[in-house]
Design a protein around this motif. Structure first.
Motif, PDB file in Angstrom:
ATOM      1  N   VAL A 150     -10.845  -0.744   3.677  1.00  0.00           N
ATOM      2  CA  VAL A 150     -10.309  -2.066   3.998  1.00  0.00           C
ATOM      3  C   VAL A 150      -8.915  -1.957   4.590  1.00  0.00           C
ATOM      4  N   VAL A 151      -8.121  -1.028   4.087  1.00  0.00           N
ATOM      5  CA  VAL A 151      -6.736  -0.906   4.520  1.00  0.00           C
ATOM      6  C   VAL A 151      -6.663  -0.489   5.983  1.00  0.00           C
ATOM      7  N   ARG A 152      -7.346   0.578   6.322  1.00  0.00           N
ATOM      8  CA  ARG A 152      -7.265   1.085   7.693  1.00  0.00           C
ATOM      9  C   ARG A 152      -7.919   0.126   8.665  1.00  0.00           C
ATOM     10  N   ARG A 153      -9.033  -0.453   8.284  1.00  0.00           N
ATOM     11  CA  ARG A 153      -9.695  -1.392   9.184  1.00  0.00           C
ATOM     12  C   ARG A 153      -8.841  -2.646   9.364  1.00  0.00           C
TER      13      ARG A 153
ATOM     14  N   HIS B 224      -7.158  -7.334  -1.341  1.00  0.00           N
ATOM     15  CA  HIS B 224      -7.500  -6.002  -1.866  1.00  0.00           C
ATOM     16  C   HIS B 224      -6.244  -5.177  -2.110  1.00  0.00           C
ATOM     17  N   LEU B 225      -5.158  -5.836  -2.527  1.00  0.00           N
ATOM     18  CA  LEU B 225      -3.939  -5.086  -2.821  1.00  0.00           C
ATOM     19  C   LEU B 225      -4.208  -4.050  -3.918  1.00  0.00           C
TER      20      LEU B 225
ATOM     21  N   THR C 287      -2.777   5.383  -5.531  1.00  0.00           N
ATOM     22  CA  THR C 287      -2.096   6.424  -4.755  1.00  0.00           C
ATOM     23  C   THR C 287      -1.325   5.798  -3.596  1.00  0.00           C
ATOM     24  N   PRO C 288      -0.021   6.061  -3.462  1.00  0.00           N
ATOM     25  CA  PRO C 288       0.749   5.498  -2.346  1.00  0.00           C
ATOM     26  C   PRO C 288       0.296   6.061  -1.001  1.00  0.00           C
ATOM     27  N   VAL C 289       0.465   5.264   0.043  1.00  0.00           N
ATOM     28  CA  VAL C 289       0.139   5.677   1.410  1.00  0.00           C
ATOM     29  C   VAL C 289       1.440   5.626   2.220  1.00  0.00           C
TER      30      VAL C 289
ATOM     31  N   TYR D 130       0.834  -1.202   0.000  1.00  0.00           N
ATOM     32  CA  TYR D 130       0.000   0.000   0.000  1.00  0.00           C
ATOM     33  C   TYR D 130       0.871   1.255   0.000  1.00  0.00           C
ATOM     34  N   ALA D 131       2.066   1.136   0.577  1.00  0.00           N
ATOM     35  CA  ALA D 131       2.986   2.273   0.539  1.00  0.00           C
ATOM     36  C   ALA D 131       3.651   2.402  -0.821  1.00  0.00           C
ATOM     37  N   ASP D 132       3.865   1.289  -1.499  1.00  0.00           N
ATOM     38  CA  ASP D 132       4.505   1.295  -2.813  1.00  0.00           C
ATOM     39  C   ASP D 132       3.708   0.389  -3.736  1.00  0.00           C
ATOM     40  N   PRO D 133       2.581   0.854  -4.284  1.00  0.00           N
ATOM     41  CA  PRO D 133       1.738  -0.004  -5.124  1.00  0.00           C
ATOM     42  C   PRO D 133       2.469  -0.566  -6.333  1.00  0.00           C
ATOM     43  N   GLY D 134       3.475   0.132  -6.820  1.00  0.00           N
ATOM     44  CA  GLY D 134       4.229  -0.378  -7.957  1.00  0.00           C
ATOM     45  C   GLY D 134       5.065  -1.587  -7.623  1.00  0.00           C
TER      46      GLY D 134
END
Length: 725
Positions: free
Chosen positions: A665-668, A608-609, A615-617, A541-545
């Motif tokens: 989904v990510v935060r939960r 859910h990748l 957008t990176p987080v 999630y920090a680096d989707p690439g």
């Protein structure tokens, strides 16, 4: 567990005969090879050489029955050759007690150490040492010993040739493994309809992956329906879980939940149909209603967000399963179904260096394999000396029984001791009765021995007691073929087999390798791998690439291996007569549930990748780093019998709250990861709370300190996962 309870449990296990799928054609092939070798030896050399060659062919056939997705003819060759070398050297030193004891000790120690290379190698090596104790007594000169050894090699070559020339269900084991994986996921989908957080045992998926490891030569002839299906099957499981779980999907009740149940039922039907087609190599037949449920156009109007994405992805994966199970792979399936390239396994010669490295790494006193090697060496030498000293003759039965009984763990050793003695009683009783009734000659004894060997090949997977009964009868008739009367072999074998089993049991009790004290280490290893898997998922999630992100698949496989190692250790520890040392059964069960939940939450997030252009987080990178470091420190605390702390993860999660999150989904999911870690600390915290004046237990806060009973009621929980009970 007390010693009495442990003995009862191991005895029950040893005497149990299970219902297993029999393979009569494979058993007939092994018996045919044995009959061919015995007949050739009897015709050319006589009964003594026939007995030796029969032992070689018998053991070579057993080698091909060991756990392997395709029988390796190399195992039969290696087994026959190693038995021949052992027999020849044993005969050369047999007239000198000290020299033979030195050779026996060396051979037995190496066979015990070979368990580090895997159970298949360990079983073959132990069997060769045990049979060598019998075959060294058959020759009467050096020339005859060389001839016996040569015929043992011939026996191994015959069995290897039969495996190559007459394959039985060439890809049957691979089909079964993949079909079992799909059937397990079909059952999982149906259970999710009623229990949205139902557990899933990953063992079928691990077995399918293991079966998919083939050599480049095998890959060229692999059936089309076995290419790529496993990769698609592995991707279906997290999608099923994320579709059903209310934490990241739809509410527990309502219209959305009803549609999810329909989709899960249809998925189970499709997966079952694909499993049947792959198992039998036939076209896929799916009920039209199931396909219609997956293609219903109003799904997008009912499901939204993560649930709709999961349903769409599930439908695409199921289409890929049907295409690959039917033997066809379109270009779209080739792109979406994952890599179709085979998982290459090393060839037999390439396994030798890795096996030697494993044996060298096991040369540590605290290693269970090294302790097993020392134990079996001492018992073999003591059993041989006792058998020689006792006035029975054929004293090799005692060390032979001890070598075959001893295993690196307690449960197998004690259950095999009971099974071997019980099977020996049954086998020699039946064989003696038949000898008394029929008085068989050389040819008839050889024929009945082949029948007994065939029955052993057929029943060897049903339980030790059945296999040992057949082996005992086989040895009686085989030695009877060589001219020995049953009165010379039966009584002494029963007594000396009992002696060997008792020696093995005493040796393990005096020099054990208990699994119970190592449970904390296994749990810590699982915690580390689960943390790395969760961190690998969050990193994406920090680096989707995915430029510098760790591989999620490799992390998942490592976590699965650690989980299986923990479960095997926990199962072995349950039957050990050892008091828990810092990790009771209840604590172990609670900790296992927490780590399973940790891995499950990471799997939901994996489903859910983000896409590569998402957008990176940046906060996800900090959380991933905190997860890695905190789980490593937590594992150290588990090993040192301390309660792990998760302040770093809690801080990283609090910082994440200040940034935008592209998907709920990510935060939960991140909150559920922290919740699982905190539950683990609570499970491992076995310190009893302090008692109040009135005799009740004081409540404790999150920091472990007693709370003031006069304080007002705690506020309701907030944050991710607060609605989960």
């Amino acid at each position: 567990m007390t010693w009495l309870s442990a003995l009862k449990e191991t005895a029950r296990t040893g005497l149990t005969v299970e219902r297993k799928r029999l393979e009569p054609l494979v058993a007939a092939r092994g018996a045919a090879g044995l009959a061919l070798v015995i007949g050739l030896s009897l015709t050319l050399f006589g009964p003594a050489v026939a007995a030796s060659s029969a032992f070689g062919a018998f053991q070579a056939a057993i080698a091909t029955f060991q756990r392997s997705w395709r029988p390796r003819p190399e195992l039969a060759l290696a087994s026959g050759t190693s038995l021949a070398v052992s027999t020849f050297l044993g005969y050369l030193t047999g007239s000198h007690l000290l020299l033979f004891l030195a050779l026996l000790s060396l051979w037995t120690f190496l066979s015990g150490l070979s368990w580090a290379a895997g159970p298949t190698v360990g079983i073959i090596a132990s069997s060769n040492v045990a049979i060598m104790l019998v075959t060294v007594t058959l020759p009467t000169s050096v020339a005859e010993a060389a001839g016996h050894a040569a015929m043992m090699i011939v026996g191994g070559c015959v069995q290897a040739a039969l495996v190559v020339l007459f394959p039985v269900r060439r890809w049957g084991a691979h089909r079964d493994a993949l079909a079992d994986a799909l059937a397990a996921e079909a059952d999982y989908a149906r259970r999710l309809r009623h229990d949205p957080v139902a557990p899933f045992d990953p063992e079928p998926l691990m077995a399918a992956r293991d079966a998919a490891r083939i050599t480049p030569r095998q890959a060229r002839s692999r059936p089309a329906e076995l290419r790529g299906s496993r990769g698609v099957a592995e991707r279906i499981r997290p999608v099923l879980a994320s579709l059903a779980d209310p934490a990241v999907g739809v509410p527990d009740e309502g219209r959305e939940r009803d549609r999810v149940r329909e989709i899960l039922a249809a998925a189970g039907t499709v997966l079952d149909a694909a499993a049947r087609a792959i198992r039998h190599g036939e076209p896929v037949r799916v009920a039209p209603a199931a396909l219609a449920a997956l293609k219903t156009p109003d799904t997008g109007a009912i499901l939204t967000g993560p649930a709709y994405r999961a349903s769409a992805r599930l439908a695409a994966l199921l289409r890929d399963v049907l295409e690959t199970a039917g033997g066809a792979r379109t270009e779209e399936a080739r792109l979406t179904g994952g890599p179709a390239d085979p998982l290459l396994r090393p060839t037999f010669p390439a396994l030798v260096p890795s096996g030697l490295r494993a044996m060298r790494a096991a040369l540590r006193h605290e290693s269970p394999i090294a302790r097993h090697a020392i134990r079996v060496t001492a018992v073999a030498a003591a059993g041989y000396l006792l058998g020689t000293w006792l006035p029975f003759g054929h004293g090799y039965w005692a060390p032979m029984a001890a070598v075959m009984v001893l295993r690196p763990d307690f449960s197998q050793t004690y259950s095999r001791a009971v099974a071997r003695f019980g099977g020996t009683l049954v086998g020699v009783a039946l064989a003696t009765g038949l000898v008394q009734l029929a008085h068989p000659g050389t040819a008839l004894s050889a024929a009945v021995a082949v029948v007994c060997a065939g029955l052993m090949y057929l029943l060897m997977r049903t339980g030790q007691v059945a296999a040992q009964a057949c082996v005992s009868a086989y040895v009686v008739f085989l030695l009877g073929m060589g001219g020995q009367q049953w009165t010379q072999t039966v009584p002494e074998r029963v007594i000396l087999t009992l002696l060997g089993g008792v020696l093995a049991m005493i040796a393990y009790a005096l020099y054990p390798a208990w699994e119970t004290p190592r449970l904390r280490t296994r749990l810590a290893d699982w915690l580390i791998e689960d943390g790395r898997y969760a961190a690998a998922v969050v990193d994406h999630y920090a680096d989707p690439g995915g430029g510098e992100s760790p591989d999620v698949r490799e992390a998942l496989l490592a976590a699965r291996d650690a989980r299986v190692a923990w479960q095997e250790a926990s199962d072995r520890a349950k039957n050990e007569p050892v008091r828990h040392r810092g990790l009771s059964r209840a604590t172990a069960a609670d900790a296992e549930e927490c780590l399973a939940q940790l891995g499950r939450v990471a799997m939901l997030m994996e489903a859910h990748l983000p896409d590569r252009d998402a957008t990176p987080v940046p906060a996800a990178a900090r959380l991933a780093d905190a997860l890695r470091k905190a789980t490593e420190q937590g594992a150290k605390a588990v090993r040192e019998r301390r309660v792990p702390e998760w302040d770093a993860v809690r801080t990283a999660l609090a910082e994440w709250d200040g940034e935008g999150v592209p998907d709920r989904v990510v935060r939960r999911g991140a909150g559920l990861l922290l919740e699982a870690l905190e539950d683990l600390s609570e499970a491992l915290d076995t310190t009893p709370p302090p008692m109040l004046v009135d005799g009740t237990s004081a409540r404790t806060g999150p920091d472990g300190r007693p709370e003031d009973p006069k304080d007002p009621k705690d506020p309701p929980p907030t944050g991710p996962g607060a609605d989960r009970s």
